[in-house]
Scaffold this active site. Structure first.
Site, short mmCIF file in Angstrom:
data_model
loop_
_atom_site.label_atom_id
_atom_site.label_comp_id
_atom_site.label_asym_id
_atom_site.label_seq_id
_atom_site.Cartn_x
_atom_site.Cartn_y
_atom_site.Cartn_z
N THR A 1 -2.95 1.50 -2.75
CA THR A 1 -3.05 2.33 -1.56
C THR A 1 -1.68 2.80 -1.08
O THR A 1 -0.64 2.35 -1.58
CB THR A 1 -3.72 1.55 -0.40
OG1 THR A 1 -2.81 0.52 0.01
CG2 THR A 1 -5.04 0.95 -0.82
N CYS A 2 -1.69 3.64 -0.05
CA CYS A 2 -0.45 4.22 0.47
C CYS A 2 0.28 3.30 1.45
O CYS A 2 1.31 3.67 1.99
CB CYS A 2 -0.75 5.54 1.16
SG CYS A 2 -1.40 6.75 0.03
N ASP A 3 -0.28 2.13 1.72
CA ASP A 3 0.31 1.25 2.73
C ASP A 3 1.30 0.27 2.08
O ASP A 3 1.03 -0.28 1.00
CB ASP A 3 -0.82 0.47 3.42
CG ASP A 3 -0.33 -0.21 4.69
OD1 ASP A 3 0.90 -0.33 4.86
OD2 ASP A 3 -1.18 -0.63 5.49
N ASN B 1 -8.26 4.23 2.04
CA ASN B 1 -7.84 5.37 1.21
C ASN B 1 -9.03 5.98 0.47
O ASN B 1 -8.86 6.67 -0.54
CB ASN B 1 -6.77 4.97 0.17
CG ASN B 1 -5.35 5.07 0.70
OD1 ASN B 1 -4.40 4.95 -0.04
ND2 ASN B 1 -5.18 5.32 1.99
#
Ligand SMILES: Cc1ncc(COP(=O)(O)O)c(C=O)c1O
Length: 407
Positions: free
Chosen positions: A329-331, A368
């Site tokens: 994910t983007c985190d 996401n």
């Protein structure tokens, strides 16, 4: 450096996992029902007089439920969703208990409609919620036993204080409700069986002290879950863990039926995750490998359950580099292992995580908009065409209350 939990195996050792990925895709969770059945046998041997109810919250999967059903294990339910799951798996309602101490009325009615009649309460409001159904239910009063040593101290949130027991028993009696026994949970991944033993001794005293109350003496003691597994590849013996528990149980009055609600011990070793390196970068002198599963997916247990899972990578190279394993994910919280030394991995290489059965897929999200990782069950019993009873007669709790009201 977090090296202890990473095993580096030969490249050839990844072949069986590559085969699974070819057939089912990646990422993938593989539930081995044979391991589940072995765990069950071990716990049944360690606690021969105790009837087990699988805490399905740890791994709510039909194949797991059916495997344990065949081993004579009932189900510990905590929500309407779990009721639907056991219904579909063909579990007979009399082999279920509802153990969530705090419930909406709709939840109680859903459980009663299904046919589950044993419920847990831990305060006056919860007791009063059962007044409309008093002739249909038997209640277990959950008592808190704080345990800072457990990884998850559940008595922080649930259970009455010992000094409230007498008042709550009196309230139930006044309302003509049957408290048929006591329950506790000494905390998940408990490190010492003496914790269970001490709680059993206290409940033994409560059963004896309250024998005169209500229409019938307390006849059930639910010793909860908390039975530990090893996440570090070290050998642990559940039999030795249960030594003090068996000793304490032997002191109970003979009419008391003892039950337990194990989750982690049964499910944790039964599932592994196969993930694939889908991206790479070198940042700050470290090799970053981006896997197709992370802490918003099945590795969510690293956050919610505070666990670190034993990892396995596959390589024939001898050089090791400071490395990071990250999720998809983007985190930036989505990191699986931040400080490890690994051989150089290639795109498409596999990383396998073991001991991924308990509180992993159960708490995964779609963050996401990534799909949840599918579970493939191997060595699973066949799917029943209709509801079938548990073969063992052991797991069934009866109530003295008759079925008179409707919900
Ligand atoms: C009421 C209840 N019973 C049983 C369990 C299972 O505990 P464990 O997985 O530690 O065996 C839990 C875990 O949260 C629970 O809340």
């Amino acid at each position: 450096m977090d090296t202890q939990r990473i095993a580096i195996s030969t490249a050839a050792a990844s072949d069986p996992y590559l085969d699974l990925v070819r057939r089912h895709g990646s990422p993938l969770l593989v539930l081995d029902c044979r391991v589940l059945a072995e765990q069950c046998r071990e716990l049944q041997t360690a606690l021969p007089e105790v009837d087990l109810y699988y805490a399905i919250k740890s791994l709510p999967h039909a194949a797991a439920i059916r495997t344990l059903q065949q081993a004579g294990v009932g189900c510990d339910l905590a929500s309407s969703g779990e009721i639907e799951l056991v219904k579909r798996a063909g579990i007979a309602p009399r082999h279920t208990i509802h153990t969530h101490p705090i419930k909406r009325d709709t939840e109680i009615r859903a459980a009663l409609r299904f046919g589950c009649t044993t419920f847990v309460v831990d305060n006056a409001d919860e007791i009063l919620k059962f007044v409309p159904y008093k002739h249909r239910v038997g209640l277990l009063l959950r008592v808190a036993f704080r345990n800072d040593d457990a990884v998850v101290d559940l008595s922080k949130k649930f259970g009455c204080d010992l000094n409230e027991v007498s008042y709550l028993m009196g309230l139930a009696e006044k309302m003509d409700l049957h408290i048929k026994g006591f329950s506790f949970h000494v905390g998940s991944q408990c490190t010492d069986g003496h914790r269970h033993a001490a709680a059993i001794e206290v409940c033994n005293g409560l059963i004896r002290a309250n024998a005169h109350r209500g229409t019938a003496p307390q006849s059930v003691l639910d010793i909860g879950g908390g039975f530990p597994v090893s996440y570090t590849r070290s050998e642990t013996s559940i039999h030795a863990f249960c030594d003090p528990i068996r000793t304490a149980l032997a002191q109970l009055p003979p009419h008391v039926q003892v039950i337990a609600e194990p989750g982690r011990f049964l499910s944790a070793p039964a599932m592994l995750a196969v993930t694939t390196v889908m991206g790479r970068a070198v940042r700050g002198g470290r090799h970053w490998y981006y896997l197709d599963e992370g802490v918003y997916g099945a590795f969510s247990g690293q956050i919610y359950d505070h666990m670190q899972y034993p990892l396995e990578v596959f390589s024939d190279r001898s050089e090791r580099y400071p490395s990071v394993l990250a999720g998809p994910t983007c985190d930036s919280i989505d990191l699986i292992a931040e400080d490890v030394r690994l051989p150089e991995l290639q795109l498409g290489d596999l990383v396998v995580a073991h001991m991924m059965g308990a509180y992993t897929a159960a708490s995964a999200s779609n963050f996401n908009s990534l799909p949840k990782t599918p579970i493939v069950a191997v060595n699973a019993p066949p799917t029943p065409h209709h509801a079938s009873p548990i073969p063992s007669k052991k797991v069934a709790i009866t109530n003295t209350a008759s079925h008179r009201s409707r919900c």
